[in-house]
Design an enzyme around this catalytic site. Structure first.
Site, short mmCIF file in Angstrom:
data_model
loop_
_atom_site.label_atom_id
_atom_site.label_comp_id
_atom_site.label_asym_id
_atom_site.label_seq_id
_atom_site.Cartn_x
_atom_site.Cartn_y
_atom_site.Cartn_z
N SER A 62 -5.86 40.26 20.49
CA SER A 62 -4.44 40.89 20.10
C SER A 62 -4.12 42.13 21.16
O SER A 62 -4.16 41.85 22.49
CB SER A 62 -4.59 41.58 18.65
OG SER A 62 -3.46 41.97 18.16
N ASP A 110 -0.93 31.41 14.07
CA ASP A 110 -0.96 32.88 14.72
C ASP A 110 0.36 33.70 14.59
O ASP A 110 1.54 32.86 14.55
CB ASP A 110 -1.21 32.96 16.11
CG ASP A 110 -2.06 34.05 16.57
OD1 ASP A 110 -1.75 35.35 16.00
OD2 ASP A 110 -2.96 34.13 17.45
N HIS A 112 -4.17 34.61 13.22
CA HIS A 112 -4.56 35.79 14.47
C HIS A 112 -5.96 36.28 14.31
O HIS A 112 -6.55 36.68 15.43
CB HIS A 112 -3.65 37.15 13.96
CG HIS A 112 -3.24 37.92 15.06
ND1 HIS A 112 -2.79 37.87 16.23
CD2 HIS A 112 -3.67 39.48 15.23
CE1 HIS A 112 -2.85 38.70 17.16
NE2 HIS A 112 -3.12 39.78 16.55
#
Length: 357
Positions: free
Chosen positions: A155, A299, A326
């Site tokens: 991320s 995601d 995610h």
């Protein structure tokens, strides 16, 4: 007859001793390998059980960041860059269930501003270029180099990892970009045009009413986001089943860092967030380091764009988590860790081939 029985008895006892000696030798060898991996003897972090508070020089003074080493392997050392920004290393505690038995040395690391590190209040520190220099200082302090240094970023950590590689890839042995695309505007477009319409129309309408009023701290807004968006695209589990490391990570999030860089919205990156216009799509072809891009079907990021990263760098491969979102280290754990470990081992054994299938 007595003489024969005596000879047979001695023979059996002798064989038993030999077998026991062999088994003892094998156990000792295996145990020795385990001890070597977990042995902190004569290491400069032994006193703190692998923890180091590393001084970081910034334009606003010197601060300390928290790191913790797990294991010993001079050829494989993985530095974990957490997401957020302002999150913590805690979201990677599942790595403890997979890396040690593979002999992989790895480092937990709370970036400046995160819970276990110093948390200065000067918001000018929360910018990407300064974080890149912080990672480089951490690398030097931990003794990581091109012969052993794998950088994993998920991320926001993936943004930081890409930006670090674009400046310092000569220090890397391998790069892992997990659950992150190469363009924030593309991420926002995917959120607006693909993910948002998948929500229940009434739920989306209510969420957007809070977004339009910029009422981001409203409890009802946050509950709608968590129950309807997070459980589909952040971690695909009911909230009451979220793993403890995730709950602790969210509890310890530093909102000053998060809002400054990510923005106040939980539905993309908006406002005057410093990362709002970040885009390195036209630069990724400069990365020659062996690179693994990890994407997930559900995601918040478009998995096709994460696969594109693997094709755009000069020596890349793509790992797809078909059941993940995610935080696929939890909701598609088996595929995630099998692919990640395979990449690290292949690079270490010089068997890494580009494979973007």
């Amino acid at each position: 007859m007595k003489h024969l029985i005596y000879i047979l008895t001695c023979s059996l006892l002798l064989q038993s001793c030999v077998n026991q000696k062999t088994e003892s030798h094998e156990v000792t060898k295996e145990t020795k390998e385990d001890i070597n991996y977990f042995d902190y003897t004569n290491r400069d972090d032994q006193f703190m059980g692998g923890i180091k508070m590393i001084p970081i020089t910034t334009p606003k003074g010197v601060f300390k960041v928290w790191t913790k080493r797990i294991g010993n392997n001079p050829k494989i050392k993985v530095l974990l860059l957490h997401g957020g920004p302002g999150m913590t290393h805690e979201i990677y505690e599942s790595f403890d269930g997979y890396f040690p038995q593979e002999g992989i040395e790895y480092y937990y690391y709370d970036q400046l501003g995160s819970y276990y590190s110093d948390q200065p209040k000067d918001k000018s520190l929360w910018n990407l270029d300064r974080f890149v220099e912080e990672v480089e200082q951490v690398r030097i302090a931990l003794g990581l180099n091109k012969d052993n240094f794998y950088l994993y970023g998920q991320s926001w950590g993936g943004i930081l990892g890409m930006q670090y590689a674009l400046k310092y890839q000569q220090n890397l042995k391998g790069l892992i970009i997990s659950n992150m695309v190469a363009s924030i505007p593309d991420y926002q477009k995917y959120s607006d045009e693909v993910l948002a319409p998948q929500l229940d129309p009434e739920v989306l309408k209510e969420i957007m009413s809070y977004e339009d009023k910029e009422d981001y701290s409203n409890e009802r807004y946050l509950d709608l986001i968590v129950q309807n968006y997070y459980t589909k695209h952040i971690i695909r589990m009911p909230v009451d089943q979220w793993p403890d490391p995730i709950n602790r990570g969210f509890k310890h999030l530093n909102p000053d860092v998060y809002v400054t860089m990510q923005g106040p919205s939980e539905f993309g990156i908006k406002g005057d967030a410093t990362l709002k216009n970040w885009d390195v799509k036209d630069q990724l072809s400069k990365i020659t380091t062996p690179t693994l891009a990890i994407g997930a079907q559900y995601d918040t990021m478009n998995p096709k764009e994460m696969e594109w990263i693997a094709n755009e760098v000069q020596n890349g491969s793509y790992l797809h988590c078909p059941n993940g979102s995610h935080l696929s280290q939890f909701d598609d754990q088996k595929i995630f860790f099998e692919g990640l470990i395979k990449f690290i081992k292949d690079v270490d054994n010089q068997n890494f081939d580009q494979d973007n299938s």
